[in-house]
Design a protein around this motif. Structure first.
Motif, PDB file in Angstrom:
ATOM      1  N   LEU A   1      46.981  28.110  35.708  1.00 57.78           N
ATOM      2  CA  LEU A   1      46.149  28.503  36.847  1.00 57.78           C
ATOM      3  C   LEU A   1      46.929  28.442  38.157  1.00 57.78           C
ATOM      4  O   LEU A   1      46.672  29.227  39.083  1.00 57.78           O
ATOM      5  CB  LEU A   1      44.914  27.605  36.929  1.00 57.78           C
TER       6      LEU A   1
ATOM      7  N   TYR B   1      50.491  31.475  37.246  1.00 59.37           N
ATOM      8  CA  TYR B   1      50.406  32.909  36.956  1.00 59.37           C
ATOM      9  C   TYR B   1      49.455  33.603  37.934  1.00 59.37           C
ATOM     10  O   TYR B   1      48.293  33.225  38.050  1.00 59.37           O
ATOM     11  CB  TYR B   1      49.902  33.133  35.529  1.00 59.37           C
TER      12      TYR B   1
ATOM     13  N   ARG C   1      45.951  34.582  36.886  1.00 59.10           N
ATOM     14  CA  ARG C   1      44.999  33.517  36.563  1.00 59.10           C
ATOM     15  C   ARG C   1      44.439  32.836  37.815  1.00 59.10           C
ATOM     16  O   ARG C   1      43.540  32.000  37.720  1.00 59.10           O
ATOM     17  CB  ARG C   1      45.691  32.440  35.706  1.00 59.10           C
TER      18      ARG C   1
ATOM     19  N   GLN D   1      40.739  32.261  38.696  1.00 58.52           N
ATOM     20  CA  GLN D   1      40.012  31.232  37.951  1.00 58.52           C
ATOM     21  C   GLN D   1      40.304  29.823  38.462  1.00 58.52           C
ATOM     22  O   GLN D   1      39.673  28.866  38.022  1.00 58.52           O
ATOM     23  CB  GLN D   1      40.396  31.309  36.471  1.00 58.52           C
TER      24      GLN D   1
END
Length: 201
Positions: A111, A114, A117, A120
């Motif tokens: 998280l 990347y 990601r 989220q």
């Protein structure tokens, strides 16, 4: 043999690390997130579960899942204990790594790392993962407080398996590794094994 490996992934790294420790050569195909190489590997059927790592054997058989690959490569080597109980302990830690550890330690790092990601990575989720991760690292700390290795008296597949995401838990995951001196000493022991290569090596 050919290894389909995601360079940034701890799951792929643990396989590359064992191969290096065993002195075994393998052709590596890098299939990083959001690359054409990953798309080609999926389209060609080389990733049966849709993800890396996958080890393609000389006869064309495909073996997915990092810990299954470790067990296949480790068969008959010094990294699989001969004693049945110690071997079962090794497997218990490997199951725990995928069932508990990886889903927290690796996920928090993903998280934060990347770009795809980051949506989220809400403050609430990161905080919950931080607390859970510290508790999981505490399980390892308790185990390693009075022993050098997770299962038995020598390095095993359990150590290679759990090293992959633990050794970058501070840098990538933002965990407070100062809380875990026994884990840190264990990380150093793994890195001192003959043939060791780092995740970027």
């Amino acid at each position: 043999m050919r290894l389909y490996s995601m360079p940034s992934s701890g799951n792929s790294y643990k396989v590359r690390l064992l191969l290096a420790l065993l002195g075994r050569a393998v052709e590596t195909v890098d299939v990083e997130y959001m690359t054409e190489a990953l798309d080609r590997a999926k389209a060609s059927g080389r990733l049966p579960f849709g993800k890396a790592p996958v080890l393609e054997l000389d006869d064309g058989r495909l073996l997915p899942e990092s810990n299954a690959i470790l067990c296949w490569l480790g068969e008959g080597t010094r990294f699989v204990p001969s004693d049945p109980f110690v071997r079962a302990e090794m497997l218990a830690w490997m199951f725990w790594e995928q069932n508990q550890h990886e889903g927290v330690i690796a996920v928090r790092a993903a998280l934060r790392t990347y770009p795809h990601r980051r949506a989220q990575a809400t403050p609430e989720r990161l905080a919950a993962l931080l607390d859970s991760g510290h508790a999981l690292l505490g399980v390892m700390e308790d185990r390693l407080a009075a022993r050098d290795w997770l299962a038995g008296d020598a390095a095993s597949l359990a150590d290679i398996c759990l090293y992959a995401y633990t050794h970058t838990a501070g840098e990538r995951g933002g965990f407070d590794m100062a809380r875990f001196p026994s884990v840190n000493r264990w990380v150093d022991r793994v890195a001192a094994l003959p043939g060791y290569v780092g995740i970027d090596g």
